[in-house]
Write an enzyme that holds these catalytic residues in place. Structure first.
Site, PDB file in Angstrom:
ATOM      1  N   ASP A 107      -5.747   8.579   9.410  1.00 48.05           N
ATOM      2  CA  ASP A 107      -4.087   8.110  10.361  1.00 48.05           C
ATOM      3  C   ASP A 107      -4.176   8.045  11.567  1.00 48.05           C
ATOM      4  OD1 ASP A 107      -4.167   6.436   7.889  1.00 48.05           O
ATOM      5  OD2 ASP A 107      -3.836   8.016   6.459  1.00 48.05           O
TER       6      ASP A 107
ATOM      7  N   GLU B  59       0.434  -1.470   0.428  1.00 50.41           N
ATOM      8  CA  GLU B  59       0.092   0.090   0.267  1.00 50.41           C
ATOM      9  C   GLU B  59       0.929   1.445   0.351  1.00 50.41           C
ATOM     10  OE1 GLU B  59      -3.154   1.137   3.340  1.00 50.41           O
ATOM     11  OE2 GLU B  59      -3.314  -1.551   3.073  1.00 50.41           O
TER      12      GLU B  59
END
Length: 260
Positions: A58, A47
């Site tokens: 995140d 990724e």
């Protein structure tokens, strides 16, 4: 059309390692070398994070890596330029772009799909792309460019939504291990996690599953692999790269510690 993601799950039935890093971190030019290194070290899927100034899912580690990458000068045009020719060096490992909708829309969705397909990207993870919006506006576009979307499932996702995600998916299901952001360690009590993973397994969904968020070392990776075909690691690799002069060497060492 080649489906490298499906091929990865055919090659290896369990214990798949999907590893995330932020493009342009720790240095602007690290992207290509890190992809090659992670593939050589044994990552089954890679990724590539598209840095964004306001990443919703995140945690602080990946947020900081995004800040550094943006400061280094990473942009979507730069990333696509860096990915040109990567398929000569990494022919088989699936590559996924992970990021947020805002920069992609600013770049232009069709242009984004076109550029991603041209450099050999296989899948896209946009956590803030609404399912209905994907289905109504972008599904045909993604299919035209042989790009496979990956959607996130959490412990709170309703069963009917999970089945809809499964119907729309041609890659894998990203099981978020619990509430919170990436890299937040043990996101839930083990018993609660186990019940959630077992509930998903009992649904007999057609797509394979990878578990992400809070997977940081061999023990948590192995534990996650007991409930799915594999697991996703991001923040822990970013931590391992921090302050390293030789990012590929640090990445090789980190992957070895997971797969040993």
């Amino acid at each position: 059309m080649t489906n490298r993601i499906a091929q990865a799950f055919e090659r290896k039935k369990d214990g798949l390692l999907n590893i995330y890093f932020t493009a342009g971190y720790p240095t602007l030019e690290a992207t290509g070398p890190l992809i090659e290194t992670l593939a050589a070290a044994g990552a089954d899927l890679i990724e590539i994070g598209m840095p964004f100034s306001d990443p919703l899912a995140d945690g602080p580690v990946i947020q900081q890596s995004s800040t550094v990458a943006l400061r280094n000068g990473m942009t979507l045009p730069t990333l696509f330029a860096q990915l040109r020719g990567i398929r000569q060096r990494v022919p088989d490992v699936p590559l996924l772009l992970m990021g947020y909708l805002n920069p992609v829309l600013q770049f232009g969705m069709e242009r984004f799909c076109q550029e991603a397909a041209a450099v050999g990207v296989d899948g896209v993870i946009l956590p803030d792309l609404p399912l209905v919006e994907y289905e109504e506006q972008y599904q045909e576009l993604f299919r035209r460019y042989n790009l496979r979307p990956v959607f996130l499932i959490t412990p709170q996702t309703a069963p009917e939504r999970i089945r809809r995600i499964d119907d729309l998916t041609e890659s894998f299901l990203y099981l978020v291990s619990g509430p919170g952001t990436t890299g937040s360690g043990a996101t839930q009590a083990e018993g609660v996690q186990e019940a959630y993973f077992q509930r998903i397994a009992a649904m007999n969904l057609r797509n394979p599953r990878l578990i992400g968020f809070g997977i940081a070392d061999k023990a948590s990776f192995d534990r996650a692999c007991g409930y799915a075909e594999g697991a996703i690691i991001g923040s822990a690799l970013i931590r391992a790269l921090e302050g390293q002069q030789d990012a590929p060497a640090a990445a090789t060492k980190f992957v070895a510690s997971i797969l040993k």
